[in-house]
Structures are given as C-alpha cells and as structure tokens.
Design an enzyme around this catalytic site. Structure first.
Site, PDB file in Angstrom:
ATOM      1  N   GLN A   1       3.346  -2.952   3.901  1.00 22.68           N
ATOM      2  CA  GLN A   1       3.278  -2.169   2.668  1.00 22.68           C
ATOM      3  C   GLN A   1       2.535  -0.847   2.869  1.00 22.68           C
ATOM      4  O   GLN A   1       2.895   0.175   2.291  1.00 22.68           O
ATOM      5  CB  GLN A   1       2.590  -2.985   1.572  1.00 22.68           C
ATOM      6  CG  GLN A   1       3.389  -4.222   1.172  1.00 22.68           C
ATOM      7  CD  GLN A   1       2.658  -5.064   0.149  1.00 22.68           C
ATOM      8  OE1 GLN A   1       2.464  -4.626  -0.976  1.00 22.68           O
ATOM      9  NE2 GLN A   1       2.250  -6.267   0.529  1.00 22.68           N
TER      10      GLN A   1
ATOM     11  N   ASP B   1      -5.913   2.184  10.150  1.00 21.81           N
ATOM     12  CA  ASP B   1      -5.612   0.762  10.346  1.00 21.81           C
ATOM     13  C   ASP B   1      -6.486   0.261  11.494  1.00 21.81           C
ATOM     14  O   ASP B   1      -6.802   1.002  12.415  1.00 21.81           O
ATOM     15  CB  ASP B   1      -4.140   0.548  10.691  1.00 21.81           C
ATOM     16  CG  ASP B   1      -3.688  -0.883  10.425  1.00 21.81           C
ATOM     17  OD1 ASP B   1      -2.926  -1.097   9.455  1.00 21.81           O
ATOM     18  OD2 ASP B   1      -4.103  -1.796  11.171  1.00 21.81           O
TER      19      ASP B   1
ATOM     20  N   ASP C   1     -11.614   0.208  11.192  1.00 21.55           N
ATOM     21  CA  ASP C   1     -11.745  -1.080  10.509  1.00 21.55           C
ATOM     22  C   ASP C   1     -12.382  -0.812   9.143  1.00 21.55           C
ATOM     23  O   ASP C   1     -13.434  -0.154   9.070  1.00 21.55           O
ATOM     24  CB  ASP C   1     -12.648  -1.993  11.365  1.00 21.55           C
ATOM     25  CG  ASP C   1     -12.679  -3.425  10.868  1.00 21.55           C
ATOM     26  OD1 ASP C   1     -12.586  -3.659   9.651  1.00 21.55           O
ATOM     27  OD2 ASP C   1     -12.822  -4.330  11.719  1.00 21.55           O
ATOM     28  N   ILE C   2     -11.775  -1.326   8.061  1.00 24.31           N
ATOM     29  CA  ILE C   2     -12.357  -1.016   6.740  1.00 24.31           C
ATOM     30  C   ILE C   2     -13.717  -1.686   6.538  1.00 24.31           C
ATOM     31  O   ILE C   2     -14.420  -1.380   5.581  1.00 24.31           O
ATOM     32  CB  ILE C   2     -11.413  -1.358   5.551  1.00 24.31           C
ATOM     33  CG1 ILE C   2     -11.050  -2.843   5.517  1.00 24.31           C
ATOM     34  CG2 ILE C   2     -10.196  -0.459   5.556  1.00 24.31           C
ATOM     35  CD1 ILE C   2     -10.464  -3.294   4.176  1.00 24.31           C
TER      36      ILE C   2
ATOM     37  N   ASN D   1      -5.291  -0.685   0.617  1.00 26.09           N
ATOM     38  CA  ASN D   1      -4.224  -1.663   0.856  1.00 26.09           C
ATOM     39  C   ASN D   1      -4.553  -2.666   1.956  1.00 26.09           C
ATOM     40  O   ASN D   1      -4.000  -3.774   1.970  1.00 26.09           O
ATOM     41  CB  ASN D   1      -2.940  -0.877   1.206  1.00 26.09           C
ATOM     42  CG  ASN D   1      -1.892  -1.725   1.876  1.00 26.09           C
ATOM     43  OD1 ASN D   1      -1.141  -2.435   1.210  1.00 26.09           O
ATOM     44  ND2 ASN D   1      -1.820  -1.676   3.201  1.00 26.09           N
TER      45      ASN D   1
ATOM     46  N   TYR E   1      -8.890 -16.321  -0.236  1.00 22.86           N
ATOM     47  CA  TYR E   1      -8.062 -15.124  -0.466  1.00 22.86           C
ATOM     48  C   TYR E   1      -8.009 -14.823  -1.959  1.00 22.86           C
ATOM     49  O   TYR E   1      -8.186 -13.672  -2.389  1.00 22.86           O
ATOM     50  CB  TYR E   1      -6.664 -15.391   0.094  1.00 22.86           C
ATOM     51  CG  TYR E   1      -5.665 -14.266  -0.040  1.00 22.86           C
ATOM     52  CD1 TYR E   1      -5.659 -13.192   0.858  1.00 22.86           C
ATOM     53  CD2 TYR E   1      -4.695 -14.282  -1.037  1.00 22.86           C
ATOM     54  CE1 TYR E   1      -4.723 -12.168   0.739  1.00 22.86           C
ATOM     55  CE2 TYR E   1      -3.754 -13.268  -1.154  1.00 22.86           C
ATOM     56  CZ  TYR E   1      -3.774 -12.215  -0.263  1.00 22.86           C
ATOM     57  OH  TYR E   1      -2.843 -11.203  -0.376  1.00 22.86           O
TER      58      TYR E   1
ATOM     59  N   LYS F   1      -9.302 -11.508  -3.926  1.00 25.21           N
ATOM     60  CA  LYS F   1      -8.388 -10.665  -4.704  1.00 25.21           C
ATOM     61  C   LYS F   1      -8.779 -10.639  -6.184  1.00 25.21           C
ATOM     62  O   LYS F   1      -8.526  -9.651  -6.871  1.00 25.21           O
ATOM     63  CB  LYS F   1      -6.946 -11.149  -4.507  1.00 25.21           C
ATOM     64  CG  LYS F   1      -6.423 -10.980  -3.072  1.00 25.21           C
ATOM     65  CD  LYS F   1      -6.348  -9.518  -2.646  1.00 25.21           C
ATOM     66  CE  LYS F   1      -5.599  -9.324  -1.320  1.00 25.21           C
ATOM     67  NZ  LYS F   1      -5.466  -7.900  -0.932  1.00 25.21           N
TER      68      LYS F   1
ATOM     69  N   ASP G   1       8.084  -8.868   1.834  1.00 28.11           N
ATOM     70  CA  ASP G   1       8.532  -9.186   3.184  1.00 28.11           C
ATOM     71  C   ASP G   1       7.735  -8.382   4.223  1.00 28.11           C
ATOM     72  O   ASP G   1       8.087  -7.245   4.540  1.00 28.11           O
ATOM     73  CB  ASP G   1      10.029  -8.866   3.297  1.00 28.11           C
ATOM     74  CG  ASP G   1      10.601  -9.362   4.611  1.00 28.11           C
ATOM     75  OD1 ASP G   1       9.900 -10.103   5.328  1.00 28.11           O
ATOM     76  OD2 ASP G   1      11.752  -8.994   4.913  1.00 28.11           O
ATOM     77  N   THR G   2       6.637  -8.963   4.704  1.00 25.51           N
ATOM     78  CA  THR G   2       5.804  -8.323   5.727  1.00 25.51           C
ATOM     79  C   THR G   2       5.319  -9.412   6.703  1.00 25.51           C
ATOM     80  O   THR G   2       5.423 -10.599   6.392  1.00 25.51           O
ATOM     81  CB  THR G   2       4.552  -7.642   5.120  1.00 25.51           C
ATOM     82  OG1 THR G   2       3.638  -8.656   4.692  1.00 25.51           O
ATOM     83  CG2 THR G   2       4.899  -6.736   3.944  1.00 25.51           C
TER      84      THR G   2
HETATM   85  N1  NAD Z   1       3.020  -9.634   1.649  1.00 24.73           N
HETATM   86  C1  NAD Z   1       2.771 -10.145   0.452  1.00 24.73           C
HETATM   87  O1  NAD Z   1       3.555 -10.956  -0.093  1.00 24.73           O
HETATM   88  C2  NAD Z   1       1.548  -9.727  -0.311  1.00 24.73           C
HETATM   89  C3  NAD Z   1       1.411 -10.180  -1.619  1.00 24.73           C
HETATM   90  C4  NAD Z   1       0.304  -9.782  -2.353  1.00 24.73           C
HETATM   91  C5  NAD Z   1      -0.626  -8.928  -1.806  1.00 24.73           C
HETATM   92  N2  NAD Z   1      -0.504  -8.510  -0.530  1.00 24.73           N
HETATM   93  C6  NAD Z   1      -1.521  -7.572  -0.017  1.00 24.73           C
HETATM   94  O2  NAD Z   1      -0.875  -6.380   0.401  1.00 24.73           O
HETATM   95  C7  NAD Z   1      -1.699  -5.716   1.369  1.00 24.73           C
HETATM   96  C8  NAD Z   1      -0.843  -5.292   2.538  1.00 24.73           C
HETATM   97  O3  NAD Z   1      -0.398  -6.452   3.245  1.00 24.73           O
HETATM   98  P1  NAD Z   1       1.042  -6.573   3.936  1.00 24.73           P
HETATM   99  O4  NAD Z   1       1.812  -7.560   3.157  1.00 24.73           O
HETATM  100  O5  NAD Z   1       1.622  -5.213   4.157  1.00 24.73           O
HETATM  101  O6  NAD Z   1       0.635  -7.277   5.339  1.00 24.73           O
HETATM  102  P2  NAD Z   1       0.472  -6.680   6.817  1.00 24.73           P
HETATM  103  O7  NAD Z   1      -0.305  -7.702   7.559  1.00 24.73           O
HETATM  104  O8  NAD Z   1       1.780  -6.264   7.344  1.00 24.73           O
HETATM  105  O9  NAD Z   1      -0.383  -5.342   6.601  1.00 24.73           O
HETATM  106  C9  NAD Z   1      -1.773  -5.327   6.447  1.00 24.73           C
HETATM  107  C10 NAD Z   1      -2.315  -4.183   7.276  1.00 24.73           C
HETATM  108  O10 NAD Z   1      -3.728  -4.104   7.051  1.00 24.73           O
HETATM  109  C11 NAD Z   1      -4.351  -3.926   8.304  1.00 24.73           C
HETATM  110  N3  NAD Z   1      -5.729  -4.426   8.274  1.00 24.73           N
HETATM  111  C12 NAD Z   1      -6.118  -5.730   8.170  1.00 24.73           C
HETATM  112  N4  NAD Z   1      -7.448  -5.807   8.244  1.00 24.73           N
HETATM  113  C13 NAD Z   1      -7.903  -4.534   8.389  1.00 24.73           C
HETATM  114  C14 NAD Z   1      -9.200  -3.973   8.522  1.00 24.73           C
HETATM  115  N5  NAD Z   1     -10.285  -4.742   8.559  1.00 24.73           N
HETATM  116  N6  NAD Z   1      -9.311  -2.638   8.632  1.00 24.73           N
HETATM  117  C15 NAD Z   1      -8.208  -1.838   8.626  1.00 24.73           C
HETATM  118  N7  NAD Z   1      -6.956  -2.324   8.526  1.00 24.73           N
HETATM  119  C16 NAD Z   1      -6.806  -3.656   8.408  1.00 24.73           C
HETATM  120  C17 NAD Z   1      -3.500  -4.707   9.278  1.00 24.73           C
HETATM  121  O11 NAD Z   1      -3.728  -4.305  10.625  1.00 24.73           O
HETATM  122  C18 NAD Z   1      -2.098  -4.420   8.773  1.00 24.73           C
HETATM  123  O12 NAD Z   1      -1.536  -3.286   9.364  1.00 24.73           O
HETATM  124  C19 NAD Z   1      -2.811  -6.702   1.713  1.00 24.73           C
HETATM  125  O13 NAD Z   1      -3.987  -6.344   1.018  1.00 24.73           O
HETATM  126  C20 NAD Z   1      -2.285  -8.031   1.196  1.00 24.73           C
HETATM  127  O14 NAD Z   1      -3.312  -8.934   0.885  1.00 24.73           O
HETATM  128  C21 NAD Z   1       0.564  -8.896   0.239  1.00 24.73           C
END
Ligand code: NAD
Length: 284
Positions: A22, A41, A80-81, A107, A173, A177, A207-208
């Site tokens: 995302q 990232d 790293d965040i 994000n 989690y 959230k 879809d990730t």
């Molecule tokens: N995929 C889903 O269905 C879904 C649903 C609800 C919420 N989310 C949220 O959406 C957001 C994006 O997730 P996604 O689905 O794209 O998954 P993803 O794993 O593809 O992307 C998450 C990204 O965050 C980065 N990341 C993780 N920890 C980090 C840190 N400490 N510092 C910097 N970067 C970091 C990862 O390297 C990755 O590139 C997340 O917060 C996730 O919780 C996802």
C-alpha cells in the site's frame, strides 16, 4: 473548483512503509496527483517474530522509479520508523530539497499471529513498537516541520479494520491499531488550529505480502470460533472487469484512491474521522 481541489500540485508528501504494498501505491498515486515524495522504509526484517518476507532495498528502488516516472521528485531512504532521529533527519532533508511538507501517510506496519495469553513478550513488543510507537515517532518528526512550514496539511494514519473491532488471534495488532485511533483523534484536536487535518483509514483484506492466507487459515483451523470475528471477503461492487459480486482482495490502488482524497482539499471538512476502506463488510 472541483478540479483545483483534486490536485496536489506543489505539495510534498511523506510516506512511510513506501517500499511495496500500500505504501508504494500511495507514494505513486500522490506523485501522480502532483506531489513530491519523501519515501522511507526499513527494507529489512524488523524482528524474527514477523514470519512473512520483508521488503528489500530493491523494492524501495522500484518505488523510486515509479514515482520518477510520474515526473515528480522523490527522496527515498532506508529508515526504521522506530528511529525518531532518523525520521527527523529525513524530514529535514526533504524540506530542504522540496521546500515544505503538507501530507503525511503514516503507513508502515507489521502483523503477526498468536493468542494474547500465549505470545512471547518479543512478539507483543514488536507489534506495539512498530505500529503504535513507531507511528507516534513519524508524527513527532513530521508535525513540528508542518507547523513551521505554515501551510496546514493532511495527515493520514493507516490503522486497520482491527483498529475498529477486536480480532482474536492478533490481539496485539488490534491493540496497536486501536491505539492509532486515539492518536489520530487527539492529534486532530491538537493541530486543527494550525490548519492540519488528521484522519485514520481502516482497510480490510488488501492484496499485499502482509496478508498470508495460509497463516490465517491455520489460525482459524486451530481456533474455529475466531472465524466469526472476521468479516467475509469484500464483494466486488463494480462490473467493469467482470468481477461484480465476487469476493476478492482489494488492491492497494483502491486504498490509494481514499488516501489521495484525504490528502487533498476535497476532504477539507474531515478531521478526526475514521474511514473504513472495506466495501462495507465490517458492517456484517
Ligand atoms: N494488507 C491488509 O489487508 C491490511 C489491512 C489493514 C491494514 N493494513 C495496514 O496497512 C499498512 C501497509 O501494509 P501492507 O498491507 O502494504 O503490507 P506490506 O508488508 O506490504 O507493507 C508494509 C511496509 O512497511 C514497512 N515497514 C514495516 N516495519 C517498518 C518499520 N519499522 N520502519 C519502516 N518501514 C517499515 C515494510 O518494510 C513494508 O514495506 C500497515 O500499517 C498494515 O498494518 C493492511
């Protein structure tokens, strides 16, 4: 004019977790709307308790290419965040290069599975430390710079459906959230006087690489009663691609549609709102 409200021309957006999924989609969409991008990232595993593959430096490079292909500028860095100083540095460098900061998409996040009363302290701490503490550090790094820039702005905090309801099997989690909802709404009250809006989005089933159907299936096989707490897959509402009525994952791009709207002036009346991005299934 509606056309003016749609554009992000001349604005600058800070997107965390931008290497893939995302975060990449949001960075590219905001660039397509005219914004220059600060993209960070971690690009490596954050902890052994996270079992799906981590994003890589190559993933972040791909985001850079995709943003540059839109004609916008991008500053990308492996950060790293959980590291406040590194986020403050990249924000300062971004403002030096691009002149301002208007939009934050907080994000970055991680997910793991386990029962609250069985998981290890490391598993609990990693999720809280990245998703809640790390997101606060993103805000801590960005907001003073936004106030200083004096242009107002929009902050979009990426929570989850699990930030609106309890999800057994990933309670840590869900706790992280839910914490982001409080962060969103308290911050909205604090920064309104500076013309900065803060809203959270609550996606479901995107879809990730984070979503591992096998891992979820294993949890539901072990604890069948948990199934009732998870909404069914979203039904596809539009017929153009022949998928109407089919239960499908949503694409990151569909979430970006909402992020772009929240980033722009077309959503100027919204602050302190929780926006479900779930095709309505959380109402089941
Ligand atoms: N995929 C889903 O269905 C879904 C649903 C609800 C919420 N989310 C949220 O959406 C957001 C994006 O997730 P996604 O689905 O794209 O998954 P993803 O794993 O593809 O992307 C998450 C990204 O965050 C980065 N990341 C993780 N920890 C980090 C840190 N400490 N510092 C910097 N970067 C970091 C990862 O390297 C990755 O590139 C997340 O917060 C996730 O919780 C996802």
């Amino acid at each position: 004019m509606a056309a003016d409200k749609a554009t992000l021309e001349g604005r600058v957006a800070f997107v965390t977790g931008a290497a893939r999924g995302q975060g990449r989609a949001h960075a590219v969409r905001l660039a397509n709307e005219g914004a220059d991008i600060i993209a960070i990232d971690v690009c490596r595993p954050v902890d052994d308790t996270i079992t799906y593959p981590a994003a890589t430096p190559e993933d972040l490079a791909e985001t850079v290419s995709a943003v540059e292909a839109t004609g916008r500028k991008v500053l990308a860095r492996e950060v790293d965040i959980r590291d406040l100083a590194a986020q403050q540095q990249v924000v300062a460098d971004g403002i030096e290069q691009f002149g301002r900061l208007d939009i934050v998409v907080a994000n970055a996040g991680v997910l793991s599975w386990g029962r609250i009363f069985e998981m290890s302290p490391e598993q609990w701490d990693t999720i809280i430390d990245v998703n809640l503490n790390g997101t606060w550090r993103t805000i801590r790094a960005a907001v003073p710079a936004m106030i200083e820039a004096g242009n107002g702005g929009s902050i979009i905090i990426v929570s989850s459906s699990a930030g609106l309801k309890a999800t057994p099997g990933n309670g840590h989690y869900s706790a992280s959230k839910h914490g982001l909802v409080a962060l969103t709404n308290a911050l909205a009250l604090e920064v309104g006087e500076y013309g900065i809006r803060v809203n959270s989005i609550h996606p479901y089933s995107i879809d990730t690489p984070m979503v591992e159907p096998e891992a979820m299936a294993a949890v539901f096989a072990k604890f069948p009663s948990y199934l009732h707490s998870f909404a069914p897959m979203p039904l596809h509402p539009v017929g153009a691609d022949g998928q109407r009525g089919l239960a499908t994952f949503m694409s990151p791009d569909e979430v970006s549609d909402v992020v772009a709207w929240l980033a722009g002036d077309g959503s100027a009346t919204l602050s302190g709102s929780q926006i479900a991005v779930d095709r309505g299934v959380m109402k089941y």
